[in-house]
Design an enzyme around this catalytic site. Structure first.
Site, PDB file in Angstrom:
ATOM      1  N   SER A  40       0.827  -1.210   0.000  1.00 60.59           N
ATOM      2  CA  SER A  40       0.000   0.000   0.000  1.00 60.59           C
ATOM      3  C   SER A  40       0.861   1.259   0.000  1.00 60.59           C
ATOM      4  O   SER A  40       0.475   2.279  -0.546  1.00 60.59           O
ATOM      5  CB  SER A  40      -0.915   0.026   1.229  1.00 60.59           C
ATOM      6  OG  SER A  40      -1.844  -1.020   1.172  1.00 60.59           O
ATOM      7  N   GLU A  61       2.021  -0.155  15.455  1.00 64.68           N
ATOM      8  CA  GLU A  61       2.445   1.200  15.081  1.00 64.68           C
ATOM      9  C   GLU A  61       3.120   1.943  16.233  1.00 64.68           C
ATOM     10  O   GLU A  61       4.042   2.735  16.012  1.00 64.68           O
ATOM     11  CB  GLU A  61       1.244   2.009  14.568  1.00 64.68           C
ATOM     12  CG  GLU A  61       0.654   1.491  13.257  1.00 64.68           C
ATOM     13  CD  GLU A  61      -0.321   0.335  13.465  1.00 64.68           C
ATOM     14  OE1 GLU A  61      -0.628  -0.006  14.626  1.00 64.68           O
ATOM     15  OE2 GLU A  61      -0.782  -0.239  12.446  1.00 64.68           O
ATOM     16  N   ASP A 120     -12.984   1.589   2.264  1.00 68.63           N
ATOM     17  CA  ASP A 120     -12.762   1.091   3.633  1.00 68.63           C
ATOM     18  C   ASP A 120     -13.554   1.886   4.671  1.00 68.63           C
ATOM     19  O   ASP A 120     -13.791   1.413   5.776  1.00 68.63           O
ATOM     20  CB  ASP A 120     -11.272   1.128   3.992  1.00 68.63           C
ATOM     21  CG  ASP A 120     -10.526  -0.087   3.441  1.00 68.63           C
ATOM     22  OD1 ASP A 120     -11.203  -1.037   2.991  1.00 68.63           O
ATOM     23  OD2 ASP A 120      -9.287  -0.078   3.457  1.00 68.63           O
ATOM     24  N   ARG A 170      -4.130   7.675  -1.816  1.00 67.83           N
ATOM     25  CA  ARG A 170      -4.299   6.419  -2.539  1.00 67.83           C
ATOM     26  C   ARG A 170      -4.716   6.586  -4.001  1.00 67.83           C
ATOM     27  O   ARG A 170      -4.244   5.831  -4.849  1.00 67.83           O
ATOM     28  CB  ARG A 170      -5.349   5.590  -1.798  1.00 67.83           C
ATOM     29  CG  ARG A 170      -5.701   4.302  -2.495  1.00 67.83           C
ATOM     30  CD  ARG A 170      -6.765   3.534  -1.712  1.00 67.83           C
ATOM     31  NE  ARG A 170      -7.102   2.310  -2.412  1.00 67.83           N
ATOM     32  CZ  ARG A 170      -8.347   1.947  -2.731  1.00 67.83           C
ATOM     33  NH1 ARG A 170      -9.364   2.703  -2.389  1.00 67.83           N
ATOM     34  NH2 ARG A 170      -8.574   0.825  -3.374  1.00 67.83           N
TER      35      ARG A 170
END
Lengths: 317, 281
Positions: A40, A61, A120, A170
């Site tokens: 991604s 993270e 999403d 994106r």
């Protein structure tokens, strides 16, 4: 009026991937970290060419931000990669204490920012990240507009000493800035000269601002479009110079109007030259599922919205 | 390197520093500081291989990261007493314009501090990054970190603990201060964590016990063993069993002095129990 065209569309995250790959070849201190999202983030080329300088952290993270801070102790320049939501909101305190307050030279690289992450939905579509990051003392906040600029920004931040938040996205968007550009942190880019209204935009909204300026031109309105790729530090001079000529301004961003670019601009104007301003951004709301184009239309983050706000703000002069 | 008597004398002096620092500003954390005094005195003088002076990158020397930043009084005192900054500066602890902030920070550029800490659970991740940077730099020196036992309730630790063994970070020695206390009471009352040793071992770490964590000889022996276990493909954990408030009788075995300063009378008692050895700041 200067017009911009494009022959190709590409995602800004690929610009990040290309920039990171180039850094892999040119700067031996650059290392990359990722929390299980390498495809991604388009980090594959860097990883393939520099396997020993890549750290796969797993889905953790918080640990990634701490490890990045630690890697700077020993002279590394870490670039962390994950979605914008997981790069900021999820790990705010880790960034605050271990990176920002500790003054560590970490580059927080955040993809899939804003509504254009798409299907999403709101759990992943952060619209608050610019606000979160710009409030941290010492944090530089950059949101480039296309593939070429994202690549140039990625390369440029390696040479800047200090924490940086680099935001990109994106979807495929038009490439209209030069491939050979030098990215200057904090230096706004005037894209069109105009006299009736200033439009300052960041990220994906810069192209929409250019499209809006064409429509406005046909309506007899001369718009000055400025690409604010760096939200902090903000190029106050460029904004003030432009509004001294146009007398009104529209800000446009793929972000909540609360805490975003628009509020930073409003502060500069309030202090120096109170000016009518209209805001294009999400209006204190979460996003939802949908295609990027549907979402940008539904939440009025497009050229039509910019045109409308420009016409409104001109009336308020 | 100091001999055992010198280490004991320094420990006593550091205790005095801690008590005087928190008393002066009527704030700070004496309990955990006193419990880790022998450990940090021994670590900085006899265990770590340190260069003269301070540079942030610390290439060619061992590094230390304090994760439970609230025990800043002992950290500052030890840093000053081993020469990172003048001991007189301890008198500025928690005062306006001081480099000795309530919790440690690099922001004021205090020599010896490499990361801000205070918000718990972040130090092991930072230590891991620094340890991996050492490996990349071909630097065979070690990275040490210190954590509270209550601090292990923060989830980020377990991300770090999992990562450390998965990535074979075997140049890291993380010490857990097992004093069994936290702000609201004993760790067993607040949130029982079961066997911390079994948890670290299950996550693939080598675990060394130091049962007498306030005994300098036990610390020297345990840390020598810990050092001998580095470089074997696994991270090393030291479980340091300490008494919170050690060396000041009314502060011992209780969480009451986690974040409370002594009054004038209590200070006098505490200082009487720790006679001046190397000169007060």
């Amino acid at each position: 009026m200067k017009t911009y065209t494009y022959t190709e569309k590409k995602d800004t995250r690929s610009g990040f991937g290309a920039g990171l790959a180039e850094l892999g070849r040119t700067n031996p201190n650059v290392v990359a970290l990722c929390a299980d999202l390498t495809p991604s983030l388009k980090m594959g080329e860097f990883i393939k060419e520099n396997p020993d300088r890549f750290f796969q952290i797993g889905i953790a993270e918080a640990n990634m931000m701490g490890i990045a801070a630690g890697l700077t102790i020993g002279g590394k320049i870490p670039f962390t990669g994950t979605f914008a939501n997981f790069s900021t909101g999820r790990v705010y305190d880790q960034i605050r204490q271990s990176i920002a307050y500790s003054g560590k030279n970490v580059k927080i690289c955040a993809s899939h920012a804003g509504l254009t992450l798409g299907e999403d939905g709101a759990t992943h579509q952060i619209l608050e990240d610019i606000g979160l990051m710009k409030m941290l003392p010492g944090m530089v906040v950059i949101n480039p507009c296309d593939y070429n600029q994202t690549k140039a920004a990625t390369i440029a931040i390696a040479d800047y000493e200090g924490p940086v938040y680099l935001r990109f996205g994106r979807p495929s968007v038009p490439i209209f800035t030069p491939a050979d550009q030098t990215f200057e942190i904090g230096k706004a880019i005037k894209l069109t000269e105009g006299t009736d209204v200033t439009i300052v935009a960041t990220g994906h909204l810069v192209w929409e601002a250019l499209e809006a300026s064409k429509v406005l031109f046909e309506k007899g309105i001369s718009a000055e479009v400025i690409n604010i790729h760096t939200i902090k530090p903000l190029d106050e001079t460029a904004i003030l110079e432009s509004v001294s000529k146009t007398g009104c301004i529209v800000t446009a961003e793929e972000h909540n109007v609360l805490g975003g670019l628009g509020e930073s601009v409003a502060r500069v104007l309030a202090l120096n030259n109170p000016t009518p301003q209209e805001f294009v951004g999400t209006n204190d709301t979460f996003g939802e599922s949908g295609t990027p184009a549907q979402l940008m239309d539904k939440y009025e983050l497009n050229s039509a919205a910019i045109v409308l706000k420009a016409e409104n703000v001109i009336k308020r002069k | 390197m100091l001999n055992t008597q010198q280490l004991k004398d320094l420990t006593t002096q550091v205790r005095r520093d801690i008590l005087r620092m928190v008393h002066k500003v009527n704030s700070g954390h004496p309990g955990g500081s006193l419990g880790c005094t022998e450990f940090l005195v021994t670590l900085y003088n006899n265990i770590m291989d340190r260069k003269e002076g301070f540079d942030m990158d610390g290439i060619g020397e061992d590094l230390f990261f304090l994760s439970n930043g609230h025990i800043s009084p002992v950290f500052y005192s030890v840093l000053a007493r081993v020469g990172y900054f003048p001991v007189e500066e301890l008198s500025t602890f928690r005062l306006i314009d001081s480099r000795l902030q309530g919790h440690p920070t690099t922001h004021e550029e205090l020599p010896g501090v490499r990361i801000a800490s205070g918000s718990l659970g972040q130090g092991m991740s930072v230590a891991l990054g620094a340890a991996q940077a050492k490996k990349m730099n071909g630097d065979s020196h070690l990275v040490y970190s210190l954590h509270g036992d209550g601090e292990l309730q923060e989830g980020q630790n377990w991300e770090a603990i999992m990562y450390a063994s998965a990535k074979k970070v075997d140049n890291l020695i993380s010490t857990i201060d097992l004093n069994g206390q936290q702000i609201d009471g004993s760790t067993d009352d607040v949130l029982p964590m079961g066997s911390i040793k079994a948890k670290f071992e299950a996550f693939g770490w080598i675990v060394i016990d130091i049962e007498e964590g306030n005994n300098i000889d036990a610390i020297l022996k345990g840390m020598a063993e810990a050092k001998s276990k580095t470089g074997q493909g696994k991270p090393v954990c030291v479980l340091l069993k300490t008494v919170m408030g050690n060396g000041v009788d009314f502060m011992m075995y209780t969480h009451e002095w986690h974040g409370k300063a002594p009054n004038d009378e209590q200070l006098a008692i505490g200082l009487a129990q720790n006679p001046e050895t190397l000169g007060d700041y």
